[in-house]
Design an enzyme around this catalytic site. Structure first.
Site, PDB file in Angstrom:
ATOM      1  N   ASN A  23     -35.223  -5.779  25.509  1.00 15.89           N
ATOM      2  CA  ASN A  23     -34.812  -6.563  24.345  1.00 15.89           C
ATOM      3  C   ASN A  23     -34.866  -5.618  23.144  1.00 15.89           C
ATOM      4  O   ASN A  23     -35.928  -5.365  22.594  1.00 15.89           O
ATOM      5  CB  ASN A  23     -35.777  -7.742  24.182  1.00 15.89           C
ATOM      6  CG  ASN A  23     -35.427  -8.621  22.991  1.00 15.89           C
ATOM      7  OD1 ASN A  23     -34.476  -8.360  22.261  1.00 15.89           O
ATOM      8  ND2 ASN A  23     -36.218  -9.662  22.792  1.00 15.89           N
ATOM      9  N   ARG A 107     -31.272  -8.292  26.993  1.00 19.59           N
ATOM     10  CA  ARG A 107     -30.954  -9.389  26.104  1.00 19.59           C
ATOM     11  C   ARG A 107     -29.850  -8.907  25.167  1.00 19.59           C
ATOM     12  O   ARG A 107     -29.999  -7.903  24.478  1.00 19.59           O
ATOM     13  CB  ARG A 107     -32.183  -9.760  25.294  1.00 19.59           C
ATOM     14  CG  ARG A 107     -31.901 -10.870  24.335  1.00 19.59           C
ATOM     15  CD  ARG A 107     -33.083 -11.127  23.471  1.00 19.59           C
ATOM     16  NE  ARG A 107     -32.917 -12.409  22.797  1.00 19.59           N
ATOM     17  CZ  ARG A 107     -33.907 -13.033  22.202  1.00 19.59           C
ATOM     18  NH1 ARG A 107     -35.113 -12.526  22.218  1.00 19.59           N
ATOM     19  NH2 ARG A 107     -33.686 -14.170  21.600  1.00 19.59           N
ATOM     20  N   HIS A 195     -30.728 -18.423  20.569  1.00 16.84           N
ATOM     21  CA  HIS A 195     -31.977 -18.725  21.292  1.00 16.84           C
ATOM     22  C   HIS A 195     -31.689 -19.376  22.646  1.00 16.84           C
ATOM     23  O   HIS A 195     -32.526 -20.096  23.191  1.00 16.84           O
ATOM     24  CB  HIS A 195     -32.910 -19.650  20.468  1.00 16.84           C
ATOM     25  CG  HIS A 195     -33.419 -19.015  19.222  1.00 16.84           C
ATOM     26  ND1 HIS A 195     -33.412 -19.645  18.006  1.00 16.84           N
ATOM     27  CD2 HIS A 195     -33.957 -17.795  19.004  1.00 16.84           C
ATOM     28  CE1 HIS A 195     -33.915 -18.858  17.079  1.00 16.84           C
ATOM     29  NE2 HIS A 195     -34.253 -17.718  17.660  1.00 16.84           N
ATOM     30  N   ARG A 255     -35.196 -15.984   6.601  1.00 14.68           N
ATOM     31  CA  ARG A 255     -33.804 -16.449   6.442  1.00 14.68           C
ATOM     32  C   ARG A 255     -33.799 -17.861   5.868  1.00 14.68           C
ATOM     33  O   ARG A 255     -34.664 -18.669   6.189  1.00 14.68           O
ATOM     34  CB  ARG A 255     -33.105 -16.432   7.805  1.00 14.68           C
ATOM     35  CG  ARG A 255     -32.851 -15.025   8.328  1.00 14.68           C
ATOM     36  CD  ARG A 255     -32.377 -15.049   9.762  1.00 14.68           C
ATOM     37  NE  ARG A 255     -33.402 -14.615  10.693  1.00 14.68           N
ATOM     38  CZ  ARG A 255     -33.341 -14.750  12.015  1.00 14.68           C
ATOM     39  NH1 ARG A 255     -32.302 -15.341  12.561  1.00 14.68           N
ATOM     40  NH2 ARG A 255     -34.316 -14.319  12.773  1.00 14.68           N
ATOM     41  N   GLU A 393     -38.396 -15.914  27.520  1.00  9.95           N
ATOM     42  CA  GLU A 393     -37.018 -15.423  27.586  1.00  9.95           C
ATOM     43  C   GLU A 393     -36.887 -14.245  28.545  1.00  9.95           C
ATOM     44  O   GLU A 393     -35.878 -14.103  29.232  1.00  9.95           O
ATOM     45  CB  GLU A 393     -36.561 -15.011  26.176  1.00  9.95           C
ATOM     46  CG  GLU A 393     -36.388 -16.204  25.247  1.00  9.95           C
ATOM     47  CD  GLU A 393     -36.656 -15.888  23.782  1.00  9.95           C
ATOM     48  OE1 GLU A 393     -37.799 -15.515  23.448  1.00  9.95           O
ATOM     49  OE2 GLU A 393     -35.728 -16.018  22.981  1.00  9.95           O
TER      50      GLU A 393
END
Ligand code: ADP
Length: 414
Positions: A23, A107, A195, A255, A393
């Site tokens: 990742n 990923r 996600h 964010r 994940e």
């Protein structure tokens, strides 16, 4: 007397087969090594990351029992960028982990309009994924860099890309469009959602952990430094709070979440900000950090006595509850609510505050179960069942990678 015989010497144990999950971000490279066998079992052998790439590079990794395997700092000259980090990390893995690498799973943030499932990587596929760089300029290039490095160094090693967008690709058309002229949709301006690997993992866990709601209408709240929520109907995503980029929806660590596009016009036309400055503001300076002026980390905000820290947390809770209403509307009702990721898994206080706001939807929290972080944290008489399910994940990527290289995915898709 029979001649003395020594017991037959056993051959050296064959190295175990393993899958590497990568990742890669702008300043960090996260990785896990999973042992695998013919039965499809996956066990995590190593979990680690190189972070501070280009500033204060540091490689850390732990073994299966969380035992530290390495904690080493590097000079910026030695690890100035992602390729160098990939090289150093790969060297360390090769020297210390005597495994037979059978595949690498990556990923990749964007699968564009085309990819709704993981894909075996070839030079052609990488070229296709290159076209989505403009859709995710901050993430996609970093995701692709280690793939290219490995394709040229180890062309025989199977590599698989798993996308954050893929799980959402079956959204109904009304959820996938912005109300812009059609040509923008055609060129890829769509509400992708992100996600997806986390949501897919949770959806996969539901039949075991929460069989009573797994076929129902469920909101999953992935609340980490990046945060979004997903509406699951019978285990499939039908709506997300994120859209074209990972900026929409909930306020996040740095964010802003949902914003009137007029604000962007104002920043450019009235304040004369450049696209790069706006990008920095939206990705690095906003959200909890911008609101509090203190930190993007919920733990620090909870410990602070500053009213602005409290306001940032109030804001976060309010936005989660607001979007829960939106997703419940998309689902036409609600049977279950799942908390996951850093904040969702670890902060009983934030879960309790959010659950309180969802009372009108039928949520009644079991206070003790929530404090004890049981999987089921709602009361028996709660109309909506509420769960805490840790996400994974990386395991999802390892599963996809194994399925693709062993041909199971193709067979399942036939
Ligand atoms: P990512 O993977 O997106 O970097 P995580 O899912 O690891 O993010 O979530 C990180 C966030 O989780 C941190 O910024 C922090 O705010 C929050 N967090 C982690 N542990 C706790 C805790 N015990 N209490 C409150 N918040 C926590």
């Amino acid at each position: 007397a029979p001649p003395e015989t020594s017991p037959p010497s056993l051959p050296d144990a064959l190295p175990i087969n393993a899958i590497l999950v990568v990742n890669a971000g702008s300043s960090s490279l996260k990785f896990q090594v999973f042992a695998t066998d013919a039965s499809g079992q996956l066990d995590c052998l190593v979990k680690g990351q190189m972070d501070g790439i280009g500033t204060r590079p540091r490689l850390r990794a732990t073994g299966p029992d969380k035992k530290p395997l390495i904690d080493q700092s590097y000079s910026v000259e030695k690890v100035p960028d992602l390729p160098a980090a990939t090289q150093e990390t790969g060297d360390w893995l090769r020297q210390t982990q005597k495994v037979n690498l059978v595949a690498v799973g990556h990923r990749v943030v964007h699968g564009g309009p085309e990819y709704s499932r993981p894909v075996r990587l070839t030079a052609d596929v990488v070229a296709q994924l290159e076209r989505y760089v403009s859709l995710a300029p901050l993430h996609q290039p970093n995701n692709l860099a280690p793939i290219r490095t490995l394709l040229s160094r180890r062309p025989e090693l199977p590599q698989v890309a798993c996308f954050d967008t893929a799980f959402h690709r079956d959204h109904p058309k009304v959820a996938d469009y912005y109300a812009l002229p059609e040509r923008f949709y055609k060129e890829g301006v769509r509400r992708y959602g992100f996600h997806g690997l986390s949501y897919e993992y949770i959806a996969q866990r539901l039949p075991d952990v929460a069989p009573n709601i797994s076929k129902g209408r469920v909101i999953v709240a992935h609340l980490g430094s990046g945060a979004s929520m997903c509406a699951l109907a019978n285990g499939r995503s039908i709506e997300s709070t994120l859209g074209f980029t990972a900026l929409d929806g909930l306020a996040m660590g740095t964010r802003p979440g949902q914003l009137d596009p007029g604000v962007v016009l104002y920043l450019i036309a009235e304040k004369g900000m450049t696209p790069a400055a706006v990008q920095d503001l939206f990705y690095k300076e906003s959200g909890l950090k911008g609101l509090s002026g203190i930190s993007n980390d919920v733990r620090e905000l909870q410990e602070s006595a500053d009213p602005k820290a409290a306001f940032a947390l109030d804001y976060f809770v309010y936005r989660v509850s607001l979007f829960a209403g939106m997703l419940a509307a998309a689902l036409g009702g609600l049977d279950g609510f799942v908390f996951t990721a850093g904040i969702g898994e670890n902060s009983a206080t934030m879960r309790a505050r959010i659950a309180e706001k969802l009372g009108w939807l039928g949520v009644t929290l079991d206070v003790d179960a929530n404090t004890a972080r049981k999987p089921l944290i709602s009361r028996n008489d709660s109309r909506v069942a509420v769960y805490v399910i840790p996400t994974n994940e990386e395991l999802m990527i390892a599963q996809h990678t194994l399925a693709l290289i062993s041909g199971r995915a193709e067979r399942a898709a036939e």
